[in-house]
Design an enzyme around this catalytic site. Structure first.
Site, PDB file in Angstrom:
ATOM      1  N   CYS A  78       0.833  -1.201   0.000  1.00 23.96           N
ATOM      2  CA  CYS A  78       0.000   0.000   0.000  1.00 23.96           C
ATOM      3  C   CYS A  78       0.876   1.263   0.000  1.00 23.96           C
ATOM      4  O   CYS A  78       1.516   1.558  -1.003  1.00 23.96           O
ATOM      5  CB  CYS A  78      -0.977  -0.037   1.170  1.00 23.96           C
ATOM      6  N   HIS A 164      -3.524  -5.359   0.481  1.00 24.46           N
ATOM      7  CA  HIS A 164      -2.958  -5.867   1.741  1.00 24.46           C
ATOM      8  C   HIS A 164      -2.978  -7.394   1.759  1.00 24.46           C
ATOM      9  O   HIS A 164      -4.027  -8.005   2.010  1.00 24.46           O
ATOM     10  CB  HIS A 164      -3.745  -5.314   2.929  1.00 24.46           C
ATOM     11  N   GLU A 166      -1.674  -9.219   3.992  1.00 25.57           N
ATOM     12  CA  GLU A 166      -1.618  -9.696   5.372  1.00 25.57           C
ATOM     13  C   GLU A 166      -2.988  -9.931   5.990  1.00 25.57           C
ATOM     14  O   GLU A 166      -3.109 -10.621   7.013  1.00 25.57           O
ATOM     15  CB  GLU A 166      -0.818  -8.720   6.243  1.00 25.57           C
ATOM     16  N   SER A 218       1.360 -14.225  37.449  1.00 27.26           N
ATOM     17  CA  SER A 218      -0.003 -13.688  37.477  1.00 27.26           C
ATOM     18  C   SER A 218      -1.053 -14.783  37.458  1.00 27.26           C
ATOM     19  O   SER A 218      -2.229 -14.511  37.700  1.00 27.26           O
ATOM     20  CB  SER A 218      -0.219 -12.786  36.256  1.00 27.26           C
ATOM     21  N   GLY A 220      -1.567 -16.390  34.644  1.00 24.46           N
ATOM     22  CA  GLY A 220      -1.934 -16.472  33.243  1.00 24.46           C
ATOM     23  C   GLY A 220      -0.923 -17.247  32.410  1.00 24.46           C
ATOM     24  O   GLY A 220       0.092 -17.742  32.912  1.00 24.46           O
ATOM     25  N   VAL A 221      -1.215 -17.320  31.126  1.00 24.62           N
ATOM     26  CA  VAL A 221      -0.382 -18.090  30.197  1.00 24.62           C
ATOM     27  C   VAL A 221       1.032 -17.523  30.116  1.00 24.62           C
ATOM     28  O   VAL A 221       2.022 -18.256  30.209  1.00 24.62           O
ATOM     29  CB  VAL A 221      -1.025 -18.095  28.789  1.00 24.62           C
TER      30      VAL A 221
END
Length: 504
Positions: A78, A164, A166, A218, A220-221
């Protein structure tokens, strides 16, 4: 390791370019266009992103195309394609017919389009068009409305795409990128979980030596995968700290501590609920909340470090979307993440962030290779500041209690309906709104909560998840009937962009 550099001109799709390259098992990095790194031997290609800028503007965003092209192949997307044209003597003007959304291109045979049918549906998003091009430009695709949808500069590996590749709407986009990276740039696919683990473990050992690392867990993952990497690297020199900040999900503190002990981690649990509540008292601004929470965590970690000898490093589960959203360059800073922009400037630690350049799905893949339990890897992302940023306005223990109870009902129902693993992230937001209701024969004037559930790949973009109406009704009834203080439930159907996943 071989890598691809993506120069960011401020496009909303830049992060998607990086993701698509990595999906091809090739490492990629995003750099601001005005901070292009030196093109060293490990850099095998440069991709120029789109932009909200125009090459026809008074001060267009520029890079040294000739320098880059003397070293490696270039793919302009672009704005990137328009910039190449502009710098090579072509003409770009504002379009009389602007192309936004789906368009059909006609492909002329070229190695960039090898194995791709001649007629393809692609995604356009541009206000300028290339109307004149130098003689050495070979037009390799066009549409009914624009003469240049793609080009190659003859006898070079410089390519430009007006569309684009992507985005998922460009059906052949991944194949185009594959042709460019594999066939034209001759890059080997080295970016795999096992390679990442081996290289990271080796690097961590060489960096940390015999020092100790304090890891902020935390539940989390991300932080769990960091814990596994560090445990594999330095074993007992890893000190894990899990802080109950009073902003976790209901019963999460005890559940997570038990999970970590089963993993064999050296973990210390600290109850600091009252400290966080005190520091957040009467604070309404979300950025202030994030920074206060970040500083409070650091204060706690420094106190822990004083009681143990040899701790020089603080490790965190920072991932790439945290960095991108917190540190804007030519795109806006969306919000400060507590473990990036929310940290104080001065700390008594050196930082260790081994996942800093990874997207969430990459982290999960690495976690699988490390043997992290599925019940942790499959958990939804949860904000570092916790429920503080799901409470719009000031934070109090009473509000947290309300939100925890409502959130537990929501998540329980998603799991029982087999929807939890189909949803990227879900949670309840406590709104600063009260409304009139009727319970029994009595008038109520109580709180309103919003349910939020989104589908996404990496959190950079997201669409709301269409929870069936009958299930929404069941969840609403349970929350209103079981959580005293809530008499209204609404459902958030905003996508990102323009909204964000969290409300604050």
């Amino acid at each position: 390791m071989n890598k691809v550099i993506i120069l960011d001109f401020g496009s909303q799709y830049t992060q998607l370019i990086a993701r698509r390259v990595r999906e091809l098992n090739i490492y990629s990095e995003i750099h601001p266009f005005n901070k292009c790194p030196e093109i060293t031997d490990d850099i095998k290609a440069v991709i120029l992103s789109g932009s909200n800028n125009s090459v026809t503007a008074e001060n267009p965003y520029l890079v040294d195309i000739d320098y880059i092209a003397s070293k490696v192949p270039i793919l302009g997307i672009c704005y990137g394609s328009q910039l190449i044209t502009h710098l090579k003597g072509g003409k770009v003007i504002p379009s009389t017919i602007r192309e936004y959304g789906r368009a059909t291109i006609k492909i002329i045979s070229n190695n960039l389009f090898e194995g791709i049918d001649q007629i393809q549906e692609v995604w356009m998003s541009h206000a300028d068009s290339i109307v004149e091009w130098p003689d050495n430009f070979n037009v390799i695709a066009s549409t009914d409305d624009i003469p240049v949808a793609a080009f190659q500069i003859n006898n070079t590996n410089i390519f430009g795409l007006q569309f684009h590749p992507e985005v998922s709407h460009t059906i052949c986009g991944k194949k185009i990128l594959s042709n460019f990276l594999y066939n034209i740039c001759k890059i080997e696919s080295e970016w795999t979980p096992d390679n990442f683990i081996n290289n990271t473990v080796d690097s961590l050992r060489k960096t940390i030596l015999n020092d100790k690392v304090l890891l902020a867990l935390s539940g989390g993952v991300d932080s769990t995968v960091v814990a596994s990497l560090l445990h594999k690297s330095i074993d007992k020199n890893l000190v894990c700290v899990f802080v109950d900040n009073g902003l976790l999900r209901k019963d999460e503190y005890e559940d997570v501590l038990n999970s970590y002990k089963e993993m064999g981690l050296n973990i210390l649990g600290i109850d600091s609920k009252q400290l966080f509540y005190k520091n957040l008292e009467n604070i309404e601004d979300p950025e202030q909340k994030r920074k206060i929470i970040g500083k409070t965590f650091i204060d706690i970690f420094e106190e822990v470090a004083k009681k143990q000898t040899g701790i020089k490093y603080l490790a965190q589960g920072t991932i790439y979307p945290d960095v991108i959203e917190s540190v804007g360059e030519h795109s806006s800073t969306i919000k400060s993440h507590h473990n990036v922009g929310g940290l104080p400037e001065k700390m008594n630690f050196k930082m260790i962030e081994p996942l800093r350049l990874l997207f969430k799905d990459e982290v999960r893949n690495i976690g699988k290779s490390l043997g992290v339990p599925d019940n942790i890897l499959e958990r939804h992302p949860f904000p570092g500041p916790g429920l503080a940023i799901r409470i719009i306005g000031s934070v109090t223990k009473e509000k947290v209690d309300l939100l925890q109870d409502a959130d537990k009902i929501f998540i329980k129902n998603l799991k029982e309906s087999d929807l939890y693993n189909k949803i990227w992230q879900a949670g309840v937001i406590l709104l600063p709104v009260k409304s009139v209701g009727v319970m029994g024969d009595e008038r109520t004037y109580e709180n309103c909560v919003a349910l939020r559930a989104v589908k996404s790949i990496d959190g950079m973009t997201a669409d709301w998840y269409p929870i069936p109406f009958d299930l929404l009704g069941k969840i609403s009834n349970e929350i209103i009937n079981q959580v005293k203080g809530i008499n209204r439930v609404v459902f958030d159907i905003s996508s990102k962009p323009p909204a964000t996943i969290e409300w604050e």
